[in-house]
Design a protein around this motif. Structure first.
Motif, PDB file in Angstrom:
ATOM      1  N   LEU A  40       4.516   8.319   4.142  1.00 53.19           N
ATOM      2  CA  LEU A  40       4.738   8.397   2.655  1.00 53.19           C
ATOM      3  C   LEU A  40       5.852   9.691   2.622  1.00 53.19           C
ATOM      4  O   LEU A  40       5.350  10.731   3.215  1.00 53.19           O
TER       5      LEU A  40
ATOM      6  N   GLU B 163       7.477   3.993  -5.248  1.00 59.30           N
ATOM      7  CA  GLU B 163       7.278   4.149  -3.750  1.00 59.30           C
ATOM      8  C   GLU B 163       6.365   3.211  -3.167  1.00 59.30           C
ATOM      9  O   GLU B 163       5.831   2.442  -3.975  1.00 59.30           O
ATOM     10  N   GLU B 164       6.291   2.991  -1.965  1.00 53.69           N
ATOM     11  CA  GLU B 164       5.482   1.926  -1.150  1.00 53.69           C
ATOM     12  C   GLU B 164       4.550   2.737  -0.318  1.00 53.69           C
ATOM     13  O   GLU B 164       4.720   3.752   0.118  1.00 53.69           O
ATOM     14  N   THR B 165       3.245   2.117  -0.013  1.00 50.78           N
ATOM     15  CA  THR B 165       2.281   2.968   0.813  1.00 50.78           C
ATOM     16  C   THR B 165       2.899   2.992   2.269  1.00 50.78           C
ATOM     17  O   THR B 165       3.455   2.330   2.628  1.00 50.78           O
ATOM     18  N   ARG B 418      -6.609   6.272  -1.316  1.00 53.83           N
ATOM     19  CA  ARG B 418      -6.628   4.743  -1.032  1.00 53.83           C
ATOM     20  C   ARG B 418      -7.917   4.106  -0.015  1.00 53.83           C
ATOM     21  O   ARG B 418      -7.729   2.982   0.353  1.00 53.83           O
ATOM     22  N   TYR B 461      -2.012  12.365  -2.638  1.00 48.37           N
ATOM     23  CA  TYR B 461      -0.370  11.728  -2.926  1.00 48.37           C
ATOM     24  C   TYR B 461       0.377  11.960  -1.537  1.00 48.37           C
ATOM     25  O   TYR B 461       1.646  11.772  -1.498  1.00 48.37           O
ATOM     26  N   ASP B 463       0.434  11.409   2.883  1.00 47.58           N
ATOM     27  CA  ASP B 463      -0.324  10.610   4.097  1.00 47.58           C
ATOM     28  C   ASP B 463      -0.891  11.808   5.041  1.00 47.58           C
ATOM     29  O   ASP B 463      -0.451  11.487   6.366  1.00 47.58           O
ATOM     30  N   GLY B 480      -0.714   5.563   5.508  1.00 42.92           N
ATOM     31  CA  GLY B 480      -1.245   4.760   4.289  1.00 42.92           C
ATOM     32  C   GLY B 480      -2.482   5.325   3.621  1.00 42.92           C
ATOM     33  O   GLY B 480      -3.388   4.865   3.015  1.00 42.92           O
ATOM     34  N   GLU B 483      -1.829   7.924  -2.200  1.00 39.81           N
ATOM     35  CA  GLU B 483      -1.383   7.028  -3.341  1.00 39.81           C
ATOM     36  C   GLU B 483       0.227   7.264  -3.331  1.00 39.81           C
ATOM     37  O   GLU B 483       0.622   8.352  -3.626  1.00 39.81           O
ATOM     38  N   PRO B 484       0.945   6.397  -3.249  1.00 36.84           N
ATOM     39  CA  PRO B 484       2.475   6.683  -3.413  1.00 36.84           C
ATOM     40  C   PRO B 484       2.896   6.968  -4.767  1.00 36.84           C
ATOM     41  O   PRO B 484       3.820   7.734  -4.707  1.00 36.84           O
TER      42      PRO B 484
END
Lengths: 478, 544
Positions: A40, B163-165, B418, B461, B463, B480, B483-484
């Protein structure tokens, strides 16, 4: 082998397409022999404002997992909202001073929302510009009380009746109110006049006094007279939706319904005590409310007069006047106990009470036609202007502020049954005489109820049960 | 269905009138549900079909097509079918209007799982429940419609999330647990690579705490070293040695204040490292947790006392003596702000400041509990004990969902946003994926840390997993985990100073009173049946 290569190429292209969304991470060839990783990473340019003159960026995510404890947080916000509402509940706006005798009636006109006509007990008629709080015109309308003022939408004339048995017709169109100096027409009637009401679409007036008379302003004699019994009528009103129906309150404790097209009155309902004033709901075709001497207001459906739809209680003395809001959802009542109460049309108890130490016996109340203000006229020669919603902000409300106020109102509505919030929302300071009288009346009512219950449980032959609503009605006659 | 090609030409005025009719059809307000009772078999009000003059266009029910695995442009739902732009206006353009049909009429379907995520409980069946008055029933039905609309809208708005994870896909044949941090670091971009770092310090086993928005980090070494810094830019906010043993550190509501549990008492420091308060009532503190929505600092004691301190007012809300021995295992449930403590008898107890005794007491293990963790959604709880077991519990039913046997007893466990679970056993940190929902056999990631792990926390927020150990701290990349998409009104990693101040004031205004902490956070929205019954009875006592 070609097929495999093609497949790999297609997969590669697909992967590239998806990878294009993440320019910062290295795009790894879609090769199964290598691992794929994405961590991310956020580009600060997407989340920070570009210049100092922009507003801050606020990305939102409505996932409930990110918003824990929703119920307690909303409850706290509702609590704050209701407290703030009480903090900002300052309904009194101002006082219109100038009459030299007690007020007897108020009149409104739909053409000028900020104009208010007021008639005093010495026969003076004043036209006020409420926004500027000053008098536009004063004229000696009658010798004696000005009993009622009514504006006819159909012919845009103003009509007043007074104790000198005259119906005066006025033209009031000039912006500075100067054409109110002299009446356009005067009709000399033979008998006492206590109220007047114009028809919505026809050039007909109804007056009440000894009997209900229908007039046309060009004729000197009434075109129709309705008589039922020998008692006089206090107040008369035309239905604004069902235009041919009239209702009047009589001094024999009755409410009489007339149809203009018939030759006799329609029906009559007799209550236990006399009604002082009547007002039709401007939105519902068949509903009217009467202000009664027994400290209550009764809302009736004209199709079914044997039981009132609602009994509105809360006043501690006779209710003198009632007026509906133009939305038809609320009404205001002025009472002999020096308070003005606002009711929701369907609720039995008032939602708000307005009082001042300086305001003495009230004689009339009106709800302004833009649904924002309430006017109350009292014995001590003053007209007071109040807000219809005590915590409303007058003046320019910016869109964000408006949204915040709406959210607060909705939150209060959502949690209004919770005890703490209900307690804060209903809390009003009430004058001492009202407070004591209310407690007294309440204990009397509870005692009466308890006694009736005891009598019922201990007698063998029981009278039929009458609901509280119907108790006020004595009889219905046709 | 499709108009024949040689359709007769209509006069311009007629054509225009049908166009306006179509327009009017588009903006028809939806009918009330209760009025549609008789017409149940009718298909939903389709506002986008264009009715050809004199011909009835048959409507098709929208078929639900899952959007999983589809690239963006394939089979896109053509919701608004605009007529193709032609050079000539009037007749011909309108004719094209008539021939084109919307292949996907109506609104785009929302995947069921997404809709379920946004739902707040079951809709009331108002026809069956006792709502006596029709007007009230209609009113409540309207409210239900609004709720449904809001849920729909929230579910649809997910498409706007930027955003994506993160993810980690191993090479074919490999598994993710064999991938090392070095490999990951070399494969990602520079910014992410800097998030993986090691700090070697000599001031004892380190405890770690991340700020709620994932921006700053606080480390506290047993020998007294306390430092607060921005872990991305490595910019130091403050650093000091308090010359006493430090057991735990915790950020308060924002980066301006933090609490340090020192040898005897708890101290609160400014972001410049200035001591602001010394709280003698919180003595011999072993663990600290900050409840952000209540502004409560919850601490556990050497002698088994749990305390809640309101940091906005400085008032001690509650001090309970648990009589369960030394409390050095503490975790808070973010869903309902309840504290979970693990004990040496293998039990886990849950506490609120409103009761003297624990609200829940569960026997989790036969041996002492070493660590407890509750996931973000408050549904799962992970407990580990000395006998190398790790159990996953469902907090709604208090059943044991999964039971695992580890290599050795897990000293620290923590959940990420997550649902990834990080477990530290001695020198090793293992991260498990989907541990609560399925029975897994292999960890997602493994990392060998040089010395025994003393603190383990995921960064919100991001990884990233922060590991505090005896010889410093290390920051691991766990794709992963975070939270994106954050909600800026909850916690904003890109907060400016003025935004921070505003948020502080707003959150203080919305501070929840400690009396409202209950096991079921939605209890406040329910009717208190007992009191309603009592009131009703009192009212109708003398009614005939």
């Amino acid at each position: 082998m070609d097929k495999d290569m093609l497949k790999k190429q297609i997969e590669n292209m697909k992967f590239q397409a998806t990878m294009e969304r993440w320019p910062l991470s290295k795009s790894i060839a879609a090769d199964d022999s290598k691992m794929k990783v994405k961590v991310l990473v956020r580009n600060p340019d997407d989340y920070l404002r570009e210049t100092k003159r922009d507003i801050h960026k606020l990305p939102r995510n409505y996932d409930p997992a990110l918003h824990p404890l929703e119920a307690p947080r909303e409850y706290t916000r509702a609590l704050n909202a209701v407290k703030l509402e009480r903090v900002f509940a300052l309904p009194f706006i101002g006082c219109l001073d100038g009459h030299r005798d007690g007020l007897s009636c108020l009149g409104k006109t739909p053409d000028h929302l900020s104009w208010l006509y007021s008639g005093a007990c010495d026969g003076e008629l004043k036209l006020w510009d409420v926004a500027k709080r000053r008098v536009l015109c004063t004229v000696q309308a009658h010798d004696g009380f000005v009993r009622a003022i009514a504006y006819s939408q159909e012919s845009s004339f103003l009509y007043t009746v007074g104790d000198d048995k005259l119906i005066k017709q006025w033209k009031s169109e000039a912006e500075d109110g100067s054409d109110l100096k002299a009446p356009v027409n005067t009709i000399l009637t033979g008998g006492m006049l206590t109220g007047i009401s114009p028809h919505r679409s026809k050039p007909i007036l109804a007056t009440c006094g000894e009997a209900c008379n229908l007039w046309e302003h060009t004729r000197a004699q009434p075109i129709k007279t309705f008589q039922w019994g020998v008692d006089s009528l206090q107040s008369i009103k035309f239905n604004q939706v069902e235009e041919n129906i009239l209702a009047a309150c009589g001094s024999d404790r009755s409410i009489i319904l007339y149809d203009m097209r018939e030759s006799v009155p329609l029906r009559k309902v007799v209550l236990k005590m006399r009604s002082n004033s009547i007002c039709w709901n401007p939105m519902e075709a068949f509903i009217f409310t009467v202000a009664n001497e027994d400290y209550n207001l009764y809302t009736f459906d004209m199709r079914n007069l044997n039981s009132p739809l609602n009994v509105h209680s809360d006043h501690v003395s006779a209710v003198i006047d009632v007026d509906y809001s133009p939305t038809g959802k609320e009404f205001v009542s002025a009472s002999y106990d020096k308070t003005v109460r606002i009711y929701d049309a369907r609720q039995a108890h008032s939602r708000d009470i307005y009082h001042t130490k300086r305001m003495q016996r009230l004689t009339c109340a009106a709800w302004s036609l833009d649904d924002r203000f309430i006017f109350s006229g009292s014995d001590e020669m003053n007209i007071r202007i109040w807000k219809a919603r005590a915590a409303e902000k007058l003046g320019v409300v910016k869109p964000r502020e408006k949204t915040a106020l709406r959210v607060n109102a909705k939150l209060i509505e959502k949690f209004e049954h919770h005890p703490h919030i209900k307690k804060i929302q209903r809390h009003r300071h009430v004058p001492k005489h009202v407070y004591n009288a209310r407690n007294e009346l309440r204990s009397g009512r509870i005692a009466a109820r308890r006694k009736e219950f005891n009598v019922r449980t201990h007698t063998k032959r029981q009278k039929p049960i009458i609901s509280e609503k119907v108790k006020a009605i004595v009889s219905e006659q046709q | 269905m499709s108009s024949p090609k040689g359709s007769e030409k209509k006069p311009a005025s007629e054509v225009r009138s049908t166009a306006t009719q179509n327009l009017k059809k588009k903006f028809k307000p939806p009918k009330d549900e209760h009025l549609l009772r008789k017409t149940k078999n009718k298909k939903p009000n389709n506002t986008f079909t264009k009715k050809a003059e004199g011909r009835v266009v048959k409507r098709q029910l929208p078929k639900f097509k899952s959007s999983h695995g589809k690239t963006p442009n394939s089979g896109a739902v053509q919701k608004f079918s605009r007529p193709p732009k032609t050079g000539q206006k009037g007749k011909e353009g309108a004719q094209d209007d008539q021939t084109e049909e919307d292949p996907f009429p109506g609104d785009a379907p929302i995947p069921h799982a997404r809709l379920q995520k946004h739902k707040r409980g079951k809709a009331e069946d108002l026809d069956k429940n006792g709502v006596t008055f029709l007007s009230n029933r209609i009113h409540l039905k309207k409210k239900e419609k609004l709720v449904k609309y809001a849920v729909n809208l929230a579910a649809r708005s997910e498409i706007l999330l930027p955003e994506e994870t993160g993810f980690l896909e191993p090479a074919k044949g490999d598994c993710t647990s064999e991938i090392t941090q070095v490999q990951i670091k070399s494969s990602v971009d520079i910014t992410s690579a800097t998030k993986q770092f090691d700090l070697s310090m000599q001031f004892g086993p380190y405890a770690i705490n991340y700020l709620r928005n994932g921006r700053k980090m606080l480390i506290g070494g047993r020998m007294g070293h306390v430092a607060a810094f921005d872990w991305v830019t490595k910019q130091l906010t403050c650093e000091m040695n308090v010359m006493e043993s430090v057991h735990d550190v915790a950020w308060l509501h924002n980066e301006t204040l933090f609490a340090v549990a020192q040898k005897e008492w708890t101290y609160i420091y400014d972001n410049q490292g200035i001591e602001v308060h010394c709280i003698k009532k919180l003595n011999n503190v072993l663990r600290m947790e900050f409840l952000p929505y209540h502004f409560l600092l919850a601490t556990t004691n050497d002698s088994g006392t749990l305390s809640w301190l309101d940091v906005s007012m400085g008032k001690m809300v509650k001090r309970t003596h648990t009589h369960l021995g030394r409390l050095d295992v503490l975790c808070h449930n973010p869903r309902n702000a309840v504290l979970c403590c693990g004990h040496s008898k293998g039990t886990v107890s849950m506490w609120t400041p409103n009761f003297v005794s624990p609200v829940v007491k569960m026997l989790c293990h036969t041996q002492p509990v070493r660590s407890v963790a509750v996931d973000q959604s408050g549904v799962y709880m992970a407990t580990s004990s000395i006998d190398c077991s790790l159990k996953i519990w469902d907090l709604r039913t208090y059943n044991c969902l999964q039971s695992y046997k580890l290599g050795c007893g897990a000293s620290n466990i923590t959940f990420s946003q997550r649902g990834l679970l990080a477990v530290s056993m001695g020198n090793i940190v293992e991260v498990y994926k989907d541990i609560c929902t399925e029975t897994i056999h292999k960890p997602y990631l493994k990392h060998f840390v040089g010395s025994s792990v003393s603190g383990l926390k995921f960064c919100p927020y991001e990884d990233v997993l922060g590991v505090g150990h005896a010889r410093g701290m290390c920051s691991m990349l766990v794709p992963g985990a975070g939270e994106p998409n954050f909600d800026a009104l909850e916690s904003n990693p890109f907060q400016t100073k003025s935004q921070r101040r505003e948020t502080e004031v707003k959150s203080l205004l919305e501070k929840i009173q400690p009396e409202l902490i209950t096991l079921d956070p939605f209890e406040l929205g329910e009717v208190n049946r007992q009191s309603v019954i009592e009131k009703f009875e009192e009212k109708t006592r003398y009614m005939v």
